[in-house]
Design a protein around this motif. Structure first.
Motif, short mmCIF file in Angstrom:
data_model
loop_
_atom_site.label_atom_id
_atom_site.label_comp_id
_atom_site.label_asym_id
_atom_site.label_seq_id
_atom_site.Cartn_x
_atom_site.Cartn_y
_atom_site.Cartn_z
N ALA A 193 12.34 20.20 48.84
CA ALA A 193 12.13 19.01 49.66
C ALA A 193 11.55 17.86 48.84
O ALA A 193 11.91 16.69 49.05
N GLU A 194 10.66 18.18 47.89
CA GLU A 194 10.09 17.13 47.04
C GLU A 194 11.15 16.53 46.12
O GLU A 194 11.19 15.31 45.91
N ALA A 195 12.01 17.39 45.58
CA ALA A 195 13.06 16.91 44.69
C ALA A 195 14.09 16.09 45.47
O ALA A 195 14.65 15.11 44.95
N GLN A 196 14.34 16.46 46.72
CA GLN A 196 15.26 15.68 47.54
C GLN A 196 14.65 14.31 47.88
O GLN A 196 15.35 13.29 47.86
N ALA A 197 13.37 14.29 48.17
CA ALA A 197 12.70 13.01 48.45
C ALA A 197 12.76 12.10 47.23
O ALA A 197 12.99 10.89 47.36
N ARG A 198 12.58 12.66 46.05
CA ARG A 198 12.63 11.86 44.82
C ARG A 198 14.01 11.22 44.66
O ARG A 198 14.13 10.06 44.28
N LYS A 199 15.05 11.99 44.93
CA LYS A 199 16.42 11.47 44.84
C LYS A 199 16.61 10.27 45.76
O LYS A 199 17.14 9.23 45.37
N ILE A 200 16.18 10.43 47.02
CA ILE A 200 16.37 9.36 48.01
C ILE A 200 15.55 8.13 47.65
O ILE A 200 16.05 6.99 47.69
N GLU A 201 14.29 8.34 47.31
CA GLU A 201 13.42 7.20 47.02
C GLU A 201 13.91 6.43 45.79
O GLU A 201 13.83 5.20 45.76
N ARG A 202 14.43 7.13 44.81
CA ARG A 202 14.96 6.43 43.63
C ARG A 202 16.15 5.56 44.02
O ARG A 202 16.26 4.41 43.57
N LEU A 203 17.03 6.09 44.85
CA LEU A 203 18.20 5.32 45.25
C LEU A 203 17.78 4.09 46.06
O LEU A 203 18.33 3.00 45.88
N LEU A 204 16.81 4.26 46.95
CA LEU A 204 16.32 3.13 47.73
C LEU A 204 15.66 2.09 46.83
O LEU A 204 15.81 0.88 47.04
N ASP A 205 14.93 2.55 45.82
CA ASP A 205 14.32 1.63 44.86
C ASP A 205 15.40 0.80 44.16
O ASP A 205 15.28 -0.43 44.04
#
Length: 429
Positions: A193-205
């Motif tokens: 879940a943490e690695a998935q959140a990192r993926k999403i947040e990077r794309l949003l950034d």
């Protein structure tokens, strides 16, 4: 016709009988000869009756040789996968065995046979072409299986795309251009879940999503990206063609308290109107079909506001293999993703350059992270065997899903496939 074991149900009509007739009679011994020639030089161990072939490595056992070679000879790689579904062959470490094959994919078949590819391989059926009338059925085939099924093996974010684990990133030069490459996850023991959140947040950034941003999401999934964008203060219009995903995504958005910021619609991306400061899409371009890539990017270009940015996560394949296989009907098309086809980065770059004002401004490659993600999914799916059965899915489905996850993992583990986060901005000229 030779009947296979009775455990295969009528829900799987193409598995009920082994191919017969003159084509199968002629093709089976040829398939055996080519298969033996291919694997004898590879680091695998293939047990085929009394023969043991290969240089040693992950083991494959051909349990019913006559069926195996008839299926492979008659239907190529589709037959290879179908022979696994019926149990005609097996492997203790399926992913490990398929990874060796994936690494040699361009060289498994002799050159003279590759020249005959257009004559031999099946073409995608017309009903799989992603027209506005076909696309919803293609999407429903996979994504409307059951929300409960996906919930059994995905993490709590319900993210059905590659995670991005916490590793170093280096800048490399390829084809005269610089891009970022994430180091492979060594153990990948970070919570998924943490690695998935990192993926999403990077794309949003990268897409510049923040307070007041008008966001379009193409391909809702189960709502995690929309919720995270709304949490940043953005307003989100998300479109999907999966009624199952729509229902659960709306419930998750409401539970998170963002129904006033997120609107989800059952809508084809081609029919979206409006203007958006950021457009994001995670592993949806693969479902577009190569005939519609230009339409997809021209639509994004039309909808993007001045100064806006686009963030897309895409599974990619080498350009030469993309060109060689774009008219091929595959096992993945038949059983998992009707109408799907993977682009190359070169193809995306050429299309946006020729047909839009967009240009790639940032690129991160992290294919080995997808291999680790898929391994987690497969292990979790296998552990949920009893729950899968209670949902009404039979043994053949379980073998199909295991093969799909490990077949995909092999592509990324071998480097044959990659996954990219691509940022697009408009040219200033």
């Amino acid at each position: 016709m030779t009947t296979i074991p009775s455990r295969t149900r009528s829900a799987w009509p193409d598995l009920d009988v082994v191919p017969s007739g003159r084509r199968a009679d002629v093709a089976a011994p040829i398939a055996r000869k080519i298969f033996h020639a291919a694997v004898k030089r590879l680091p695998v161990t293939v047990r085929d009756g009394g023969d043991v072939i290969g240089l040693g490595g992950p083991t494959m056992t051909v349990r019913r040789p006559a069926e195996f070679y008839r299926r492979v000879g008659h239907d190529g790689l589709i037959g290879f996968g179908e022979a696994y579904l019926t149990g005609a062959w097996d492997a203790e470490d399926l992913g490990g065995f398929l990874t060796v094959l994936a690494a040699e994919m361009p060289r498994l078949v002799p050159g003279w046979m590759q020249k005959l590819r257009k004559v031999y391989v099946q073409r995608p059926p017309s009903m799989h072409r992603n027209t506005t009338s076909n696309t919803r059925d293609n999407i429903a085939h996979h994504y409307d299986l059951s929300n409960d099924l996906f919930g059994l093996f995905l993490d709590e974010t319900l993210s059905y795309s590659s995670a991005l684990f916490d590793t170093s990133v280096t800048r490399v030069v390829a084809d005269g251009r610089r891009h970022l490459v994430a180091a492979p996850p060594e153990a990948a023991d970070e919570p998924l879940a943490e690695a998935q959140a990192r993926k999403i947040e990077r794309l949003l950034d990268r897409a510049g999503v923040g307070e007041g941003t008008r966001v379009l999401e193409i391909g809702t999934g189960w709502g995690e990206l929309a919720v995270r964008a709304a949490r940043r203060g953005a307003t989100v219009h998300s479109v999907t063609l999966s009624s199952e995903q729509l229902e659960l995504a709306e419930a998750r958005v409401a539970e998170a308290g963002f129904s006033d910021r997120v609107e989800i619609a059952l809508c084809d991306y081609r029919k979206v109107e409006g203007e958006y400061d950021a457009i994001v899409s995670v592993e949806m371009v693969e479902a577009v079909g190569h005939e519609y890539w230009s339409t997809y990017f021209r639509t994004i270009d039309r909808l993007l506001a001045p100064g806006g940015r686009v963030g897309i996560q895409a599974i990619t394949m080498p350009h030469d293999r993309m060109l060689a296989t774009r008219q091929t009907y595959t096992w993945i098309n038949k059983y998992i993703f009707p109408g799907g086809f993977l682009p190359s980065v070169q193809a995306i770059d050429e299309i946006v350059t020729a047909d839009t004002s967009l240009r790639i401004s940032d690129r991160l490659s992290f294919g080995r992270h997808y291999a680790a993600t898929l391994q987690r999914w497969d292990e979790t799916f296998a552990a949920a065997h009893e729950e899968v059965a209670r949902l009404g899915f039979d043994e053949t489905f379980e073998r199909m899903w295991h093969f799909y996850l490990e077949y995909s993992r092999a592509g990324f583990a071998s480097g044959y496939l990659d996954v990219q986060q691509l940022t697009f901005e408009r040219t200033t000229s």
